[in-house]
Design an enzyme around this catalytic site. Structure first.
Site, PDB file in Angstrom:
ATOM      1  N   GLU A 166      10.867   0.552   9.592  1.00 38.42           N
ATOM      2  CA  GLU A 166      11.821   1.609   9.220  1.00 38.42           C
ATOM      3  C   GLU A 166      11.137   2.924   9.569  1.00 38.42           C
ATOM      4  O   GLU A 166      10.207   3.343   8.877  1.00 38.42           O
ATOM      5  CB  GLU A 166      12.110   1.553   7.715  1.00 38.42           C
ATOM      6  CG  GLU A 166      12.715   0.254   7.243  1.00 38.42           C
ATOM      7  CD  GLU A 166      14.160   0.070   7.675  1.00 38.42           C
ATOM      8  OE1 GLU A 166      14.777   1.051   8.111  1.00 38.42           O
ATOM      9  OE2 GLU A 166      14.646  -1.060   7.589  1.00 38.42           O
ATOM     10  N   GLY A 221       4.495   3.100  13.681  1.00 40.17           N
ATOM     11  CA  GLY A 221       5.303   1.900  13.893  1.00 40.17           C
ATOM     12  C   GLY A 221       4.962   1.239  15.221  1.00 40.17           C
ATOM     13  O   GLY A 221       4.858   0.012  15.317  1.00 40.17           O
ATOM     14  N   GLU A 278      11.003  14.969  15.281  1.00 40.28           N
ATOM     15  CA  GLU A 278      11.250  14.927  13.842  1.00 40.28           C
ATOM     16  C   GLU A 278      10.319  15.948  13.178  1.00 40.28           C
ATOM     17  O   GLU A 278       9.098  15.813  13.238  1.00 40.28           O
ATOM     18  CB  GLU A 278      10.934  13.528  13.327  1.00 40.28           C
ATOM     19  CG  GLU A 278      11.259  13.380  11.874  1.00 40.28           C
ATOM     20  CD  GLU A 278      10.896  12.002  11.334  1.00 40.28           C
ATOM     21  OE1 GLU A 278       9.816  11.486  11.682  1.00 40.28           O
ATOM     22  OE2 GLU A 278      11.675  11.464  10.552  1.00 40.28           O
ATOM     23  N   LYS A 283       0.848  -1.201   0.000  1.00 39.89           N
ATOM     24  CA  LYS A 283       0.000   0.000   0.000  1.00 39.89           C
ATOM     25  C   LYS A 283       0.879   1.245   0.000  1.00 39.89           C
ATOM     26  O   LYS A 283       1.588   1.516   0.965  1.00 39.89           O
ATOM     27  CB  LYS A 283      -0.893   0.044   1.253  1.00 39.89           C
ATOM     28  CG  LYS A 283      -1.936   1.151   1.143  1.00 39.89           C
ATOM     29  CD  LYS A 283      -2.589   1.446   2.453  1.00 39.89           C
ATOM     30  CE  LYS A 283      -1.792   2.377   3.326  1.00 39.89           C
ATOM     31  NZ  LYS A 283      -1.559   3.715   2.748  1.00 39.89           N
ATOM     32  N   GLY A 288       7.505   4.360   7.880  1.00 36.27           N
ATOM     33  CA  GLY A 288       6.654   5.494   8.210  1.00 36.27           C
ATOM     34  C   GLY A 288       7.047   6.064   9.555  1.00 36.27           C
ATOM     35  O   GLY A 288       8.189   5.898  10.002  1.00 36.27           O
ATOM     36  N   SER A 289       6.113   6.700  10.202  1.00 38.64           N
ATOM     37  CA  SER A 289       6.431   7.391  11.457  1.00 38.64           C
ATOM     38  C   SER A 289       6.599   6.394  12.612  1.00 38.64           C
ATOM     39  O   SER A 289       6.019   5.301  12.601  1.00 38.64           O
ATOM     40  CB  SER A 289       5.304   8.368  11.785  1.00 38.64           C
ATOM     41  OG  SER A 289       4.094   7.658  11.875  1.00 38.64           O
ATOM     42  N   GLU A 311       5.364   6.754  15.445  1.00 39.40           N
ATOM     43  CA  GLU A 311       4.056   6.656  16.113  1.00 39.40           C
ATOM     44  C   GLU A 311       3.239   5.492  15.533  1.00 39.40           C
ATOM     45  O   GLU A 311       2.739   4.630  16.268  1.00 39.40           O
ATOM     46  CB  GLU A 311       3.348   7.978  15.845  1.00 39.40           C
ATOM     47  CG  GLU A 311       2.118   8.254  16.617  1.00 39.40           C
ATOM     48  CD  GLU A 311       1.416   9.483  16.017  1.00 39.40           C
ATOM     49  OE1 GLU A 311       2.014  10.220  15.218  1.00 39.40           O
ATOM     50  OE2 GLU A 311       0.240   9.660  16.360  1.00 39.40           O
ATOM     51  N   CYS A 342      13.680  10.718   6.191  1.00 37.13           N
ATOM     52  CA  CYS A 342      13.785  10.067   7.505  1.00 37.13           C
ATOM     53  C   CYS A 342      15.162  10.278   8.118  1.00 37.13           C
ATOM     54  O   CYS A 342      15.292  10.422   9.319  1.00 37.13           O
ATOM     55  CB  CYS A 342      13.486   8.589   7.367  1.00 37.13           C
ATOM     56  SG  CYS A 342      14.480   7.805   6.083  1.00 37.13           S
TER      57      CYS A 342
HETATM   58  P1  NAD Z   1       2.850   7.657   8.489  1.00 40.80           P
HETATM   59  O1  NAD Z   1       3.356   6.753   9.553  1.00 40.80           O
HETATM   60  O2  NAD Z   1       1.794   8.612   8.829  1.00 40.80           O
HETATM   61  O3  NAD Z   1       2.293   6.812   7.264  1.00 40.80           O
HETATM   62  C1  NAD Z   1       3.082   5.842   6.619  1.00 40.80           C
HETATM   63  C2  NAD Z   1       2.165   4.849   5.947  1.00 40.80           C
HETATM   64  O4  NAD Z   1       1.419   4.155   6.938  1.00 40.80           O
HETATM   65  C3  NAD Z   1       1.144   5.462   5.001  1.00 40.80           C
HETATM   66  O5  NAD Z   1       1.001   4.583   3.898  1.00 40.80           O
HETATM   67  C4  NAD Z   1      -0.124   5.480   5.841  1.00 40.80           C
HETATM   68  O6  NAD Z   1      -1.301   5.404   5.067  1.00 40.80           O
HETATM   69  C5  NAD Z   1       0.032   4.221   6.667  1.00 40.80           C
HETATM   70  N1  NAD Z   1      -0.657   4.233   7.957  1.00 40.80           N
HETATM   71  C6  NAD Z   1      -0.999   5.305   8.728  1.00 40.80           C
HETATM   72  N2  NAD Z   1      -1.589   4.884   9.856  1.00 40.80           N
HETATM   73  C7  NAD Z   1      -1.600   3.531   9.810  1.00 40.80           C
HETATM   74  C8  NAD Z   1      -2.058   2.521  10.702  1.00 40.80           C
HETATM   75  N3  NAD Z   1      -2.615   2.821  11.867  1.00 40.80           N
HETATM   76  N4  NAD Z   1      -1.895   1.237  10.349  1.00 40.80           N
HETATM   77  C9  NAD Z   1      -1.299   0.910   9.188  1.00 40.80           C
HETATM   78  N5  NAD Z   1      -0.872   1.806   8.296  1.00 40.80           N
HETATM   79  C10 NAD Z   1      -1.003   3.112   8.604  1.00 40.80           C
HETATM   80  O7  NAD Z   1       4.153   8.358   7.921  1.00 40.80           O
HETATM   81  P2  NAD Z   1       4.249   9.408   6.736  1.00 40.80           P
HETATM   82  O8  NAD Z   1       3.818  10.711   7.292  1.00 40.80           O
HETATM   83  O9  NAD Z   1       3.592   8.879   5.516  1.00 40.80           O
HETATM   84  O10 NAD Z   1       5.825   9.382   6.451  1.00 40.80           O
HETATM   85  C11 NAD Z   1       6.717  10.090   7.174  1.00 40.80           C
HETATM   86  C12 NAD Z   1       7.444   9.202   8.166  1.00 40.80           C
HETATM   87  O11 NAD Z   1       8.093   8.107   7.492  1.00 40.80           O
HETATM   88  C13 NAD Z   1       8.531   9.946   8.862  1.00 40.80           C
HETATM   89  O12 NAD Z   1       8.487   9.692  10.229  1.00 40.80           O
HETATM   90  C14 NAD Z   1       9.808   9.373   8.238  1.00 40.80           C
HETATM   91  O13 NAD Z   1      10.918   9.502   9.037  1.00 40.80           O
HETATM   92  C15 NAD Z   1       9.423   7.965   7.978  1.00 40.80           C
HETATM   93  N6  NAD Z   1      10.305   7.322   6.985  1.00 40.80           N
HETATM   94  C16 NAD Z   1      11.240   6.409   7.385  1.00 40.80           C
HETATM   95  C17 NAD Z   1      12.120   5.834   6.475  1.00 40.80           C
HETATM   96  C18 NAD Z   1      13.158   4.807   6.917  1.00 40.80           C
HETATM   97  O14 NAD Z   1      13.691   4.098   6.066  1.00 40.80           O
HETATM   98  N7  NAD Z   1      13.480   4.704   8.189  1.00 40.80           N
HETATM   99  C19 NAD Z   1      12.055   6.174   5.128  1.00 40.80           C
HETATM  100  C20 NAD Z   1      11.094   7.126   4.746  1.00 40.80           C
HETATM  101  C21 NAD Z   1      10.235   7.694   5.681  1.00 40.80           C
END
Ligand code: NAD
Length: 792
Positions: free
Chosen positions: A266, A249, A397, A192, A244-245, A247, A300
């Site tokens: 990640e 995670g 962040e 997704k 993703g974030s 939070e 990130c």
């Molecule tokens: P996010 O956590 O809000 O969303 C990431 C993904 O998760 C999206 O596809 C979203 O639709 C989905 N999502 C949201 N809530 C969910 C839930 N409860 N259950 C399952 N899926 C859910 O993050 P974002 O705002 O899209 O991205 C920014 C974050 O990603 C930053 O914190 C950044 O540091 C991190 N990031 C990390 C890496 C890495 O390799 N460590 C790489 C890129 C981005």
């Protein structure tokens, strides 16, 4: 006006990348049927759609099908159906498909780049020169892993159906990081993309159709958190890979607890960009521009905390300000643009809010002169000075173009400041003294360290974090491990055991029992339990066998402090650790008969089985000693003028909850690899037969193990495991325990996202593959990739 004056007065003319092909593609397809499931394009069962817009203009780009539970079910079913054939395909067949994907992406590279910049807002220079080539490289690199799988990972097979969820900041690159290793391993996927940036994933699915990816091997569904949660909670998925974030995670860590799903996270970061006074300051300024303003700071691993040595701070910041004045903010499709818009209005508001709060907390925020375009979600770059370590801009962040600056006096202070964060994703170290840089790099709690550089990535070099930046790696050998599993071994469910409290009557045993109360073993000393309670131990026939200390929360805390203080063990040479482990094995050999008799009399095992357990424990200690200086890192040769040192570093303080079955071997099989790799350990031995472990500490005491490297706290398994799981200073936790204890530990581990491995309520065959040394050596280390450029 002379030539020089003319030169300085020259303006950049517009240099826009053509968008007509992308526009034609956007208008040519029916996005209401954009779910790619089982090789077919589908509408959402609910008929729902959602919009994606251009961040530079806020104009509508497309309305895509929004997946609901039914669609996720269909995608998972398609992936499950396709799994056996894809898994059974030869490595060569899978390699050809991966290679074909890479080549097809290369042929459509410009379309991918323009779409990415339209949908995300990132400057075309970045999407064209970084995102797309790196994504292609990922598929081509992983073709090689697909073909060599059997030889490189003997005995391993694909973990199964992978659910993959990615963010919006590198939509195509994150997709490649997820799909390439999964396909190479023989997994099928349901991916997704983020709701803000779905377009390049649609184009990628078209590529899959053309590249001969069998139907159902790659499924792409769209939607937001609800669709993501439906993937995470789906019972027919074997592995969740999330970027993703932190939070979200943590939510996912909780949601998958006890499910047996393999998990990699990640997450976010707050990476330090450290400039020593002997750095090449002009190069460091250019590095910094890339470090924090690349992709508008929505990275990130953005170097969002500048730590600069006091003596050069003013000069360096003056250069940074001068350079910031020259940053060109504007149309992402213009090839001269350095900074595009943020991805969405919500992100812009979040960044503004954090900057305002940072100012309220004392930071001084400076921005270069300049206007932001009238439309779109633009934010001028920010340099924040006077930032206290606790300021929100230094801790949170921001995920925007905001640089928080602090100064340091000496190397120790730089390291302390750099590590003063709950994250641990990346760091940059700038110094012309490579000795200093390589002295600092291992001391930084970060998964990636760039020396005199930043944002260097390659498919062969693992990427991933320490601490709350998540666990697991993407790329390279360690990234492949995330999608592989050993075949399920025969095991039994572990039954819950409630250790009796208080005292019990001594029975008329055969006289072989020791009627004494061994203490806990903390910081190299035998210590009474804090509560001064004891726990009765019975033999297999239910007869009183002795008592041990009933450890409590306080004892675990003391043990963790002692383990944390045992820094000498991690710092000892691998040869030194090997010798200590050999010595431990030697000392156990001297007492082998005694241990075998104790095991037999307590557990009811036959004399032969008990002896075999002791012998296997000694052999495992020998094996771990032998591997202490051989389970090493490697040197990668990425396609850049750099080498990447992949270092195996100890995880840190590891909690071990040992089983009742084979109580000595179960404890030793986890203790030995943890120690071999330089971790210090807090062990909770079998609650049923703890006397075996208390006997063992007498051997530890005579084997030159430094105080605090091994701590043993006897008591009730569930209670002590819970304290370890919740403890912020425990970095890893391994449990062989009943299902409820395993699940609770995963649930409670989110405080610092410690690395938890459990046996999922099953026994482990310590003589089989899964219970062997190698998987535990892998768990005992974090791979840190240190990038060292070379050449003038
Ligand atoms: P996010 O956590 O809000 O969303 C990431 C993904 O998760 C999206 O596809 C979203 O639709 C989905 N999502 C949201 N809530 C969910 C839930 N409860 N259950 C399952 N899926 C859910 O993050 P974002 O705002 O899209 O991205 C920014 C974050 O990603 C930053 O914190 C950044 O540091 C991190 N990031 C990390 C890496 C890495 O390799 N460590 C790489 C890129 C981005």
């Amino acid at each position: 006006m002379n030539i020089l004056e003319r030169y300085h007065a020259m303006e950049y003319g517009p240099a826009p990348e053509a968008r007509n092909e992308a526009d034609a593609w956007l208008t040519s397809r029916d996005f209401s049927a954009s779910l790619f499931i089982g090789g077919q394009w589908k509408k959402a069962a609910s008929g729902k759609t959602f919009d994606t817009a251009e961040p530079a203009t806020s104009k509508h780009l497309a309305s895509l099908a929004e997946a609901g539970h039914d669609d996720i079910d269909a995608a998972v079913a398609a992936a499950r159906k396709a799994l056996p054939k894809w898994q059974a395909a030869s490595g060569y067949e899978r390699a050809r498909v991966l290679y074909a994907i890479g080549r097809a992406m290369q042929r459509h590279a410009r379309l991918f780049a323009v779409l990415e910049s339209l949908d995300n807002g990132k400057p075309i220079r970045e999407s064209r020169d970084i995102d797309v080539p790196l994504a292609v490289r990922h598929f081509i690199h992983h073709a090689g892993w697909a073909q060599s799988l059997g030889k490189e990972f003997p005995g391993h097979a694909a973990v199964g159906v992978a659910g993959q969820i990615i963010p919006w900041n590198f939509p195509l690159l994150m997709l490649a990081w997820k799909i390439a290793p999964a396909l190479a391993a023989g997994c099928t996927v349901v991916l997704k993309p983020a709701e803000f940036t779905p377009l390049t994933a649609v184009l990628f699915a078209e590529i899959c159709e053309k590249a001969g990816v069998p139907k159902g091997v790659v499924n792409i569904v769209h939607g937001g958190p609800e669709a993501g949660a439906a993937i995470v909670n789906h019972p027919d998925i074997d592995k969740i890979a999330f970027t993703g974030s932190s939070e979200v995670g943590k939510i996912i860590r909780k949601a998958t607890a006890g499910s047996g799903k393999k998990l990699s996270l990640e997450l976010g970061g707050k990476s330090a960009f450290i400039v020593f006074e002997d750095a090449d300051l002009d190069s460091a300024v250019e590095g910094l521009v890339d470090g924090i303003w690349f992709n508008q700071g929505q990275v990130c691993c953005a170097g969002s905390r500048l730590l600069v040595q006091e003596g050069v701070a003013d000069a360096f910041l003056a250069k940074v300000r001068t350079r910031m004045e020259k940053l060109r903010l504007g149309d992402p499709l213009d090839k001269n643009t350095d900074i595009g818009p943020l991805v969405d209005r919500t992100q812009l508001e979040r960044v503004r809010g954090l900057v305002a709060e940072g100012e309220k907390q004392g930071a001084q925020c400076w921005q270069p002169a300049g206007e932001v375009p009238a439309t779109g979600w633009y934010h001028l770059p920010v340099l924040a000075t006077n930032v206290a370590p606790a300021n929100i801009l230094a801790q949170e962040e921001v995920f925007g173009p905001v640089l928080a600056t602090m100064t340091f006096r000496n190397t120790e202070e730089a390291i302390e400041l750099a590590n003063n964060t709950r994250y641990g994703l990346a760091a940059s170290v700038w110094s012309e003294n490579v000795n200093l840089a390589l002295h600092v790099a291992p001391q930084l709690k970060a998964g990636v360290v760039w020396i005199n550089g930043t944002n260097m990535f390659d498919a062969a070099c693992g990427f991933g974090g320490y601490r709350e930046s998540g666990f697991g790696r993407e790329g390279g050998r360690e990234g492949m491990v995330e999608y592989l599993a050993l075949p399920k071994a025969k095991s039994q469910q572990i039954k819950a055991y409630e250790a009796p409290g208080g005292t019990s009557e001594r029975s008329d045993g055969d006289g072989s029992f020791i009627d004494r109360t061994p203490k806990l073993f903390i910081g190299g000393k035998q210590t009474r339990p804090d509560g001064n309670y004891s726990m009765a131990v019975h033999d297999a026939k239910g007869r009183h066998a002795g008592e041990v200390g009933l450890g409590s929360r306080k004892d675990i805390r003391d043990a963790v402090s002692a383990a944390r203080a045992a820094k000498g063990w991690a710092g000892a040479t691998a040869y030194n650790r090997a010798q200590v482990l050999y010595f431990l094995a030697e000392n156990l050999t001297i007492r082998a008969d005694e241990f075998a008799a104790r095991i037999a009399s307590l557990t009811g095992a036959s004399a032969k089985a008990a002896r075999a357990e002791v012998d296997a424990s000694i052999e495992r200690l020998f094996e771990a000693a032998g591997m202490a200086d051989k389970f090493e890192g490697t040197v990668h040769n990425p396609p850049a003028r750099a080498v990447t040192l992949a270092l195996n570093e100890p995880v840190g303080v590891v909690g071990i909850v040992a089983p009742d079955e084979q109580p000595l071997l179960g404890l030793v099989a986890m203790l030995a690899p943890a120690l071999a790799m330089g971790n210090s350990v807090v062990a909770v031995p079998s609650a049923r037969w703890p006397l075996i472990a208390t006997d063992l500490y007498q051997v530890l005491e005579t084997s030159d193990i430094p105080p605090g490297a091994v701590n043993i706290v006897t008591g009730r398994t569930g209670e002590l495991a819970g304290v370890l799981a919740k403890h912020d200073d425990v970095d890893g936790l391994w449990l062989v325990a009943d299902a409820a204890i395993c699940k609770a530990a995963e649930l409670e581990s989110t405080c610092n996202l410690k690395r938890v491995w459990t046996s999922n309520g099953q026994t482990v065959d310590w003589n089989g593959e899964a219970g062997s040394l190698k998987p535990f050596l892998r768990r005992a280390v974090e791979v840190k990739n240190v990038w060292v450029p070379y050449g003038d």
